[in-house]
Design a protein around this motif. Structure first.
Motif, PDB file in Angstrom:
ATOM      1  N   LEU A   1     -26.735 -55.702 -14.399  1.00  0.00           N
ATOM      2  CA  LEU A   1     -27.262 -56.373 -13.214  1.00  0.00           C
ATOM      3  C   LEU A   1     -28.754 -56.065 -13.039  1.00  0.00           C
ATOM      4  N   ALA A   2     -29.111 -54.780 -13.182  1.00  0.00           N
ATOM      5  CA  ALA A   2     -30.509 -54.377 -12.993  1.00  0.00           C
ATOM      6  C   ALA A   2     -31.424 -55.029 -14.025  1.00  0.00           C
ATOM      7  N   GLU A   3     -30.910 -55.265 -15.219  1.00  0.00           N
ATOM      8  CA  GLU A   3     -31.727 -55.873 -16.268  1.00  0.00           C
ATOM      9  C   GLU A   3     -32.202 -57.279 -15.897  1.00  0.00           C
ATOM     10  N   GLN A   4     -31.477 -57.936 -15.006  1.00  0.00           N
ATOM     11  CA  GLN A   4     -31.854 -59.286 -14.606  1.00  0.00           C
ATOM     12  C   GLN A   4     -32.985 -59.309 -13.582  1.00  0.00           C
ATOM     13  N   MET A   5     -33.204 -58.176 -12.917  1.00  0.00           N
ATOM     14  CA  MET A   5     -34.183 -58.143 -11.837  1.00  0.00           C
ATOM     15  C   MET A   5     -35.597 -58.028 -12.385  1.00  0.00           C
ATOM     16  N   PRO A   6     -36.535 -58.782 -11.837  1.00  0.00           N
ATOM     17  CA  PRO A   6     -37.933 -58.631 -12.245  1.00  0.00           C
ATOM     18  C   PRO A   6     -38.492 -57.308 -11.730  1.00  0.00           C
ATOM     19  N   GLU A   7     -39.486 -56.775 -12.409  1.00  0.00           N
ATOM     20  CA  GLU A   7     -40.130 -55.535 -11.962  1.00  0.00           C
ATOM     21  C   GLU A   7     -40.881 -55.823 -10.667  1.00  0.00           C
ATOM     22  N   SER A   8     -40.634 -55.011  -9.631  1.00  0.00           N
ATOM     23  CA  SER A   8     -41.332 -55.202  -8.359  1.00  0.00           C
ATOM     24  C   SER A   8     -42.784 -54.763  -8.487  1.00  0.00           C
ATOM     25  N   THR A   9     -43.681 -55.560  -7.913  1.00  0.00           N
ATOM     26  CA  THR A   9     -45.115 -55.238  -7.969  1.00  0.00           C
ATOM     27  C   THR A   9     -45.584 -54.543  -6.704  1.00  0.00           C
ATOM     28  N   ALA A  10     -44.717 -54.429  -5.702  1.00  0.00           N
ATOM     29  CA  ALA A  10     -45.114 -53.789  -4.443  1.00  0.00           C
ATOM     30  C   ALA A  10     -45.375 -52.309  -4.656  1.00  0.00           C
ATOM     31  N   ARG A  11     -46.403 -51.799  -4.020  1.00  0.00           N
ATOM     32  CA  ARG A  11     -46.744 -50.384  -4.180  1.00  0.00           C
ATOM     33  C   ARG A  11     -46.832 -49.650  -2.838  1.00  0.00           C
ATOM     34  N   ASP A  12     -46.969 -50.372  -1.745  1.00  0.00           N
ATOM     35  CA  ASP A  12     -47.091 -49.745  -0.434  1.00  0.00           C
ATOM     36  C   ASP A  12     -45.722 -49.628   0.222  1.00  0.00           C
ATOM     37  N   ASP A  13     -45.723 -49.198   1.479  1.00  0.00           N
ATOM     38  CA  ASP A  13     -44.478 -49.139   2.229  1.00  0.00           C
ATOM     39  C   ASP A  13     -43.910 -50.553   2.348  1.00  0.00           C
ATOM     40  N   THR A  14     -42.680 -50.748   1.901  1.00  0.00           N
ATOM     41  CA  THR A  14     -42.083 -52.086   1.958  1.00  0.00           C
ATOM     42  C   THR A  14     -41.266 -52.290   3.228  1.00  0.00           C
ATOM     43  N   VAL A  15     -40.835 -51.198   3.846  1.00  0.00           N
ATOM     44  CA  VAL A  15     -40.113 -51.270   5.118  1.00  0.00           C
ATOM     45  C   VAL A  15     -40.709 -50.218   6.039  1.00  0.00           C
ATOM     46  N   SER A  16     -41.016 -50.594   7.252  1.00  0.00           N
ATOM     47  CA  SER A  16     -41.526 -49.610   8.211  1.00  0.00           C
ATOM     48  C   SER A  16     -41.138 -50.031   9.619  1.00  0.00           C
ATOM     49  N   CYS A  17     -40.881 -49.053  10.458  1.00  0.00           N
ATOM     50  CA  CYS A  17     -40.629 -49.341  11.866  1.00  0.00           C
ATOM     51  C   CYS A  17     -41.288 -48.256  12.708  1.00  0.00           C
ATOM     52  N   GLU A  18     -41.742 -48.661  13.863  1.00  0.00           N
ATOM     53  CA  GLU A  18     -42.441 -47.761  14.770  1.00  0.00           C
ATOM     54  C   GLU A  18     -41.858 -47.914  16.162  1.00  0.00           C
ATOM     55  N   LYS A  19     -41.205 -46.839  16.628  1.00  0.00           N
ATOM     56  CA  LYS A  19     -40.601 -46.812  17.960  1.00  0.00           C
ATOM     57  C   LYS A  19     -39.660 -48.002  18.187  1.00  0.00           C
ATOM     58  N   LEU A  20     -38.889 -48.322  17.161  1.00  0.00           N
ATOM     59  CA  LEU A  20     -37.959 -49.451  17.226  1.00  0.00           C
ATOM     60  C   LEU A  20     -36.821 -49.111  18.194  1.00  0.00           C
ATOM     61  N   THR A  21     -36.591 -49.978  19.167  1.00  0.00           N
ATOM     62  CA  THR A  21     -35.636 -49.698  20.243  1.00  0.00           C
ATOM     63  C   THR A  21     -34.750 -50.910  20.481  1.00  0.00           C
ATOM     64  N   ARG A  22     -33.483 -50.648  20.751  1.00  0.00           N
ATOM     65  CA  ARG A  22     -32.568 -51.717  21.126  1.00  0.00           C
ATOM     66  C   ARG A  22     -31.661 -51.244  22.253  1.00  0.00           C
ATOM     67  N   ARG A  23     -31.662 -52.019  23.343  1.00  0.00           N
ATOM     68  CA  ARG A  23     -30.806 -51.707  24.486  1.00  0.00           C
ATOM     69  C   ARG A  23     -29.736 -52.787  24.633  1.00  0.00           C
ATOM     70  N   PHE A  24     -28.552 -52.352  25.020  1.00  0.00           N
ATOM     71  CA  PHE A  24     -27.482 -53.262  25.431  1.00  0.00           C
ATOM     72  C   PHE A  24     -27.161 -52.920  26.879  1.00  0.00           C
ATOM     73  N   GLY A  25     -27.776 -53.644  27.803  1.00  0.00           N
ATOM     74  CA  GLY A  25     -27.654 -53.266  29.208  1.00  0.00           C
ATOM     75  C   GLY A  25     -28.322 -51.922  29.436  1.00  0.00           C
ATOM     76  N   ASP A  26     -27.575 -50.965  29.995  1.00  0.00           N
ATOM     77  CA  ASP A  26     -28.124 -49.629  30.239  1.00  0.00           C
ATOM     78  C   ASP A  26     -27.991 -48.722  29.025  1.00  0.00           C
ATOM     79  N   PHE A  27     -27.255 -49.184  28.018  1.00  0.00           N
ATOM     80  CA  PHE A  27     -27.002 -48.344  26.836  1.00  0.00           C
ATOM     81  C   PHE A  27     -28.112 -48.531  25.809  1.00  0.00           C
ATOM     82  N   VAL A  28     -28.685 -47.424  25.357  1.00  0.00           N
ATOM     83  CA  VAL A  28     -29.743 -47.465  24.338  1.00  0.00           C
ATOM     84  C   VAL A  28     -29.100 -47.142  22.988  1.00  0.00           C
TER      85      VAL A  28
END
Length: 558
Positions: A304-331
């Motif tokens: 499976l991996a052999e089919q994937m192209p080599e990724s050219t990304a070099r920086d952070d590909t996923v980042s989150c900063e103070k990510l918050t989710r509330r459902f009503g009063d529940f955090v």
């Protein structure tokens, strides 16, 4: 004293033998593990013991009763908790207990005493008014166990009670089960977690419907004395594992933090390996013996991996900063911050209800954040969530496959969703079918597949468009160790091609494959470090599971 007797028990579904002449005895007052790979016959055997199926040949006795003939009496003597326990999610904890008391014909005069005892035993007393659908995975299992114990049975049948349950909750389940066996109850615990099987007093190991081992787990483990090693190399540990698994005489190999664990075939010495700086013998585990008994692991090569192209990304590909989710009063997620580099695996761990899946869904664009920022492949999720979705693959906790569509149609549907058309679409589907050996199953429904093949199909659908980022939400829950190794061979291969992976899991050995682990508790990240550094915080020689429990319990009740 013997609780269960199996005498040449056979069961066939169509032309497929599920059990082929299983014989043995299970003692009262002991915890017996029922283990084996997917499709080995574990659930079939438990259903026979519960009187839900009748054997085609042979006989069995459970608590001195014939499950086929003595059905009514069996209901009082046997407690059964299936894989998907039938809790009524729109009823409260107490209402579920009352319902099962009625179904099991518990005398009304015994209601108060019995339910009070079960609520104290499971520590569910403070949650009697909470709807079952709002309980965490661990609390649902405790409620399921309480319902199975309504009639104070002599035999308790638990079909994979630890699946999807975090280590802290599993510890509670173990405590309860050990109290039951101390009182003389026979407990049969079917499991895909071999560290659970290692803690059982006896083990029945099934493979292809046959009993291949019966006895204390230590008896099987001792056969591998002198054949297990930890290896540290200068090379990247994933590349080193792949090289080692390709050598003749290697039975199995896994990643353990910065090192790899190697199990050799009987009578074969560990060869000299270029770039290896340290080799140390380690005690065998029951899991090592299990893999050896079944003929060894699946190897380290991923088509499976052999089919994937080599990724050219070099920086952070996923980042989150103070990510918050509330459902009503529940955090559910409270100011979550981290970043993941290209070609890195970040494990998101935590107890049930810690906020892992919520965080995942926000990063995949499936759930809108209440606050904070998130970027995936350079795309701000608040401004262009649909653009980000095309750059990531998502394998959901419950395998988002369509049961009314065939395997072939599921592949075609997901290829279309990700914008593949014409010749490119046909080629990608063909490549996935070949790489994951789905050819013989193309006309089947996903509901007819084993968990292992469902996992392959879900992975194929998530990778159809060759995304540089892969989100895996408890992808191996309930599958056996050989299937998990095959899955991680693909993931390791993808990562060497530069694919970024975020994974949630309750298997602590899977956390060892991660470059870093973010541990969540009550919506917040309480630790973010390498697996080895997290283990060191729990003390010298601590396992990942011990580190998890140490860090979570260190939070106290705050």
């Amino acid at each position: 004293m013997t609780a269960i007797v199996l005498d040449n028990v056979c069961k066939t579904f169509g032309k497929t033998p599920a059990l082929a002449g299983v014989s043995g005895e299970i003692a009262a007052g002991r915890l017996t593990g029922l283990v084996g790979p997917d499709g080995a016959g574990k659930t079939t055997l438990i259903r026979l013991m519960a009187g839900l199926l009748a054997p085609d040949e042979g006989r069995l006795s459970v608590a001195g009763l014939d499950p086929v003939v003595d059905g009514d009496a069996l209901a009082e003597s046997v407690g059964y908790m299936p894989q998907r326990f039938g809790l009524y999610e729109d009823l409260s904890v107490l209402e579920n207990l009352h319902l099962y008391a009625e179904l099991r014909a518990l005398p009304r005069r015994d209601y108060g005493r019995t339910l009070d005892r079960l609520l104290e035993f499971t520590r569910l007393g403070p949650f009697t008014d909470r709807l079952a659908g709002r309980l965490s995975g661990g609390m649902k299992q405790k409620l399921g166990l309480a319902c199975a114990l309504i009639t104070s049975p002599k035999v308790l049948l638990l079909d994979e009670p630890g699946v999807g349950v975090d280590p802290v909750s599993r510890q509670d389940l173990w405590r309860m089960v050990q109290e039951l066996t101390a009182e003389g109850m026979a407990v049969i615990w079917a499991t895909a977690y071999l560290e659970e099987a290692e803690r059982c007093e006896d083990v029945l190991l099934l493979n292809e419907g046959k009993l291949t081992f019966r006895g204390p787990p230590g008896d099987l483990t001792r056969r591998l004395q002198g054949r297990c090693f930890q290896v540290l190399g200068q090379d990247d540990r994933r590349n080193l594992l792949s090289r080692v698994l390709a050598l003749p005489g290697v039975c199995d190999g896994t990643i353990e933090g910065d090192r790899i664990r190697v199990v050799m075939d009987a009578g074969v010495d560990l060869p000299d390996l270029p770039g290896v700086t340290d080799v140390r013998p380690v005690p065998p585990r029951f899991e090592d013996a299990f893999i050896d008994l079944l003929g060894g692991g699946p190897g380290g090569h991923s088509p499976l991996a052999e089919q994937m192209p080599e990724s050219t990304a070099r920086d952070d590909t996923v980042s989150c900063e103070k990510l918050t989710r509330r459902f009503g009063d529940f955090v559910a997620a409270d100011e979550v911050s981290f970043s993941v580099k290209s070609g890195e695996i970040l494990g998101l761990l935590g107890p049930n209800g810690a906020g892992k899946s919520t965080t995942f869904k926000m990063l995949c664009g499936l759930l809108e954040p209440s606050g904070g920022e998130a970027r995936v492949a350079g795309v701000d999720l608040r401004r262009a969530a649909s653009d980000a979705k095309l750059k990531l693959g998502y394998m959901a906790q419950k395998f988002s496959l369509y049961g009314l569509l065939s395997v072939r149609q599921n592949l075609a549907f997901y290829a279309g969703v990700y914008g593949l058309r014409g010749r490119q679409k046909r080629e990608r589907i063909s490549q996935m079918v070949e790489a994951l050996q789905l050819g013989p199953l193309l006309n089947r429904s996903p509901d007819q597949l084993s968990l292992g093949f469902k996992q392959r199909l879900a992975l194929a659908c998530a990778l159809m468009h060759r995304p540089p980022i892969l989100f895996l939400d408890e992808p191996t829950s309930g599958v056996d160790p050989i299937t998990r190794r095959e899955f991680w061979t693909h993931i390791n291969g993808l990562v060497t091609r530069g694919v970024t992976v975020l994974v949630t899991t309750h298997f602590m050995d899977e956390a060892e494959y991660c470059d870093r682990v973010a541990l969540m508790h009550r919506g917040r990240i309480i630790a973010l470090d390498t697996p080895d550094n997290l283990k060191a915080r729990a003390g010298e020689g601590a396992s990942m599971e011990q580190a998890f429990i140490h860090l979570i319990e260190g939070q106290g009740d705050e």
